[in-house]
Motif scaffolding. Structure first.
Motif, PDB file in Angstrom:
ATOM      1  N   GLU A   1       0.753  15.953  -2.841  1.00 12.77           N
ATOM      2  CA  GLU A   1       0.174  15.398  -2.055  1.00 12.77           C
ATOM      3  C   GLU A   1      -0.372  13.489  -2.332  1.00 12.77           C
ATOM      4  O   GLU A   1      -0.207  12.968  -1.755  1.00 12.77           O
ATOM      5  CB  GLU A   1      -0.379  15.729  -0.909  1.00 12.77           C
TER       6      GLU A   1
ATOM      7  N   GLU B   1      -0.574   5.128   2.788  1.00  9.98           N
ATOM      8  CA  GLU B   1      -0.818   4.856   3.884  1.00  9.98           C
ATOM      9  C   GLU B   1      -1.379   5.134   5.403  1.00  9.98           C
ATOM     10  O   GLU B   1      -1.259   5.595   6.188  1.00  9.98           O
ATOM     11  CB  GLU B   1      -0.002   6.593   4.567  1.00  9.98           C
TER      12      GLU B   1
ATOM     13  N   GLU C   1       5.085   5.440  -3.302  1.00  9.16           N
ATOM     14  CA  GLU C   1       5.887   6.634  -2.195  1.00  9.16           C
ATOM     15  C   GLU C   1       5.431   7.352  -1.742  1.00  9.16           C
ATOM     16  O   GLU C   1       5.251   8.703  -3.075  1.00  9.16           O
ATOM     17  CB  GLU C   1       7.449   5.644  -2.258  1.00  9.16           C
ATOM     18  N   GLY C   2       4.480   8.093  -0.691  1.00 10.37           N
ATOM     19  CA  GLY C   2       4.711   9.161  -0.413  1.00 10.37           C
ATOM     20  C   GLY C   2       3.507   9.939  -0.106  1.00 10.37           C
ATOM     21  O   GLY C   2       3.022  11.150  -0.164  1.00 10.37           O
TER      22      GLY C   2
END
Length: 200
Positions: free
Chosen positions: A72, A158, A103-104
């Motif tokens: 993650e 994020e 991304e992510g």
């Protein structure tokens, strides 16, 4: 140099080989540099990737990232700006832009050499200062990786900050996936701010 005038692109194996031979061997001492075969094998296995940042067709910077499937977070393995573009502020801008390209990923994890353990203390202090100016937070944890000592830093992604314990658990997970359970436990140790080793 404005970030909007730069293009980010994942390097192919041939492009990465040229960067390693022409740039990385100059930018990093042999003791810090993984063998080219190891880097290429990690990328071929889908556990890592390398960003090349270009001004038109000219390479400005490169960022080698470790991010095995299921992890993650992304780990910044190597980062450098080519000599012609240094001292221009572009490095800080690229690091600030990195989370948007991963991304992510919940965060970008950075290992910075502990000044008190470094051969070049002044350089280690400068690196920590650079990362701090770029928004990376020192978790207060230390890492013993093979024979070197690092501070574990977190660059938020994020729009959320990752708590120190969670970040270091994610780092342990990343190493476990890349090295395998036995090897990572043998060669990587993580220590809380109070000096106690954490066995994830």
């Amino acid at each position: 140099m404005k970030p909007q005038n730069l293009t980010w692109k994942k390097l192919t194996a041939d492009e990465l080989t040229r960067v390693y031979l022409d740039e990385m061997r100059r930018d990093f001492p042999p003791s810090e540099l993984k063998p080219l075969s190891m880097i290429l094998n990690s990328e071929a296995a889908g556990m890592a990737h390398t960003w090349g940042v270009f001004a038109e067709d000219t390479l400005v910077s490169y960022l080698l990232m470790v991010r095995p499937a299921g992890c993650e977070v992304s780990q910044l393995d190597y980062f450098s700006v080519l000599p012609a573009y240094r001292s221009s502020g572009v490095g800080a801008k690229l690091l600030a832009a990195l989370p948007a390209h991963e991304e992510g990923a919940k965060a970008i994890l950075i290992e910075a050499e502990c000044p008190e353990k470094a051969d070049d203390r002044a350089m280690a202090v400068r690196r920590l200062g650079f990362y701090a100016r770029c928004g990376a937070a020192d978790t207060g944890w230390t890492e013993h990786l093979f024979d070197a000592w690092f501070r574990v830093l977190v660059l938020p992604a994020e729009d959320s900050a990752m708590e120190a314990g969670e970040a270091n658990k994610a780092l342990a997970d990343c190493y476990s996936r890349v090295m395998g359970e036995d090897k990572w436990r043998k060669y990587v140790q993580l220590y809380r701010p109070d000096g106690a080793e954490e066995k994830f």
